[in-house]
Design an enzyme around this catalytic site. Structure first.
Site, PDB file in Angstrom:
ATOM      1  N   HIS A   1      86.630 100.232  16.388  1.00  0.00           N
ATOM      2  CA  HIS A   1      85.593  99.210  16.261  1.00  0.00           C
ATOM      3  C   HIS A   1      85.308  98.921  14.790  1.00  0.00           C
ATOM      4  CE1 HIS A   1      81.816 102.008  15.766  1.00  0.00           C
ATOM      5  NE2 HIS A   1      82.888 102.617  15.315  1.00  0.00           N
TER       6      HIS A   1
ATOM      7  N   HIS B   1      76.710  95.327  20.133  1.00  0.00           N
ATOM      8  CA  HIS B   1      77.888  95.947  19.532  1.00  0.00           C
ATOM      9  C   HIS B   1      78.953  96.182  20.596  1.00  0.00           C
ATOM     10  CE1 HIS B   1      80.129  97.982  16.414  1.00  0.00           C
ATOM     11  NE2 HIS B   1      80.339  99.014  17.221  1.00  0.00           N
TER      12      HIS B   1
ATOM     13  N   CYS C   1      82.187  93.139  14.821  1.00  0.00           N
ATOM     14  CA  CYS C   1      82.625  93.883  16.009  1.00  0.00           C
ATOM     15  C   CYS C   1      83.269  93.004  17.078  1.00  0.00           C
ATOM     16  CB  CYS C   1      81.445  94.674  16.594  1.00  0.00           C
ATOM     17  SG  CYS C   1      80.107  93.674  17.274  1.00  0.00           S
TER      18      CYS C   1
END
Length: 386
Positions: free
Chosen positions: A358, A346, A298
């Site tokens: 993402h 994240h 990420c």
């Protein structure tokens, strides 16, 4: 880039954020799970579908958190290796200078011995590793020419500097060893969590996998609904800001009152480049620790996207969240970074209308998805990085 981010009060989600007791998406998810999971615990002691889903999600989250720690340790290890290589080169250069100075001292000693200007003992000391102690004696120093004294001083300086660099290199090697241990620990943690998640999923029957997929679809539908709501709110806010700006310009000749949350034209241009890069990566696999070009985790994706726009971001989510300006979710603009979970494990890049690009988790691919993919309660903060 200097950080303009304001500190968040404890328990808050940043400027303009709320801390919901239970978000709508979470309520919907619970309702769906209640309808699809067995009402009573299985007689064979096998975990319910709801328990398996929660456990798998938790394992993936823990793996992603460990991945960020792995990324940080890997970055530190790389920096330490570079620093050690630099120190070794410096030690080699200084050692060469020290040897040259020593050779010159040896030449002076030999000349003094041949001419009788110094005793054999003097030559021995001049050729020794530490001649300065002997040269400090005033009787001998008085015999030395200015050039010879300079050679003595140069040798002593180079010797001290070389020793200092060697000690610094030894300390850096110790730090490197510690970073490598952290790297291996984080790597082992990621692999353990992923193996546990795969093992749980492999135990599901075909019927259970189908039911799990249905639950996921329900979650995505709810997330899309929430994203549409946010898009309407942002559109209304933008319209109001434009009207206020127009009225203010008419009455006072000044620009509107969009405030610090309104991105400049320069930011918009950079954000468009970052988003274009991120969109071009859609379909590439999530691989923990990866920074492209074939795969990403990420924070590796957000770092690469903004690098394409000429903005350097740190490697990990923990560092990226502190670079730039924190804004409210209602003020999120394309290009902003959306961070998730209390441990900030994240991140995705916002593209507008409640959506982001993402790298979701192991086993998944870079994709466009609602920022509410896991419910509203997991959204941590929004940061404008440039």
């Amino acid at each position: 880039m200097a950080s303009h981010r304001k500190s968040r009060p404890a328990g808050s989600l940043g400027a303009g954020f709320r801390t919901p007791v239970l978000a709508t998406a979470a309520v919907t998810s619970v309702a769906v799970l209640s309808q699809t999971a067995d009402a009573a615990p299985p007689a064979d002691g096998k975990p319910s579908l709801e328990e398996v889903e929660k456990k798998v999600d938790d394992l993936y989250r823990q793996a992603e958190s460990a991945t960020e720690k792995y990324d940080a340790a890997k970055e530190q290890t790389t920096k330490q290796r570079t620093h050690i290589d630099s120190l070794r080169e410096e030690v080699a250069r200084r050692t060469a200078r020290m040897n040259k100075a020593r050779e010159e001292l040896g030449t002076f000693a030999a000349a003094q011995y041949r001419t009788g200007a110094a005793t054999p003992d003097t030559a021995t000391f001049l050729l020794a590793d530490s001649p300065q102690d002997y040269f400090d004696q005033s009787q001998l120093m008085n015999r030395l020419t200015t050039r010879q004294k300079s050679a003595v001083d140069d040798y002593a300086t180079q010797q001290a500097a070389t020793m200092k660099k060697r000690q610094e290199a030894a300390k850096s090697l110790q730090t490197l060893s510690e970073s490598q241990n952290e790297l291996q620990t984080a790597k082992a943690t990621v692999q353990k969590k992923l193996a546990s998640a795969r093992r749980l999923l492999s135990q599901l029957t075909a019927e259970e996998k189908a039911r799990l997929a249905a639950i996921e679809r329900q979650k995505q539908e709810e997330a899309a609904r929430k994203a549409a709501e946010l898009a309407k709110q942002q559109a209304a806010a933008a319209k109001e800001q434009a009207q206020q700006a127009s009225g203010s310009s008419t009455s006072s000749g000044s620009s509107g009152s969009g405030g610090s949350s309104t991105p400049s034209g320069t930011y918009t241009t950079k954000a468009e480049k970052a988003i274009a890069f991120a969109r071009a990566q859609i379909g590439k696999p999530y691989v923990w620790g990866a920074t492209g070009p074939g795969s990403y985790d990420c924070s590796g994706l957000t770092q690469a996207a903004w690098k394409a726009a000429g903005v350097s971001l740190p490697r990990t989510t923990y560092a990226q969240v502190d670079v730039g300006t924190t804004v409210s979710l209602a003020d999120a603009r394309p290009g902003d970074l959306i961070f998730f979970y209390d441990d900030i494990s994240h991140v995705g890049i916002y593209i507008g209308n409640g959506m982001m690009i993402h790298a979701p988790k192991p086993g998944a691919y870079v994709r466009e998805e609602s920022i509410y993919y896991g419910g509203e309660s997991i959204i941590h903060s929004v940061v404008r990085p440039a």
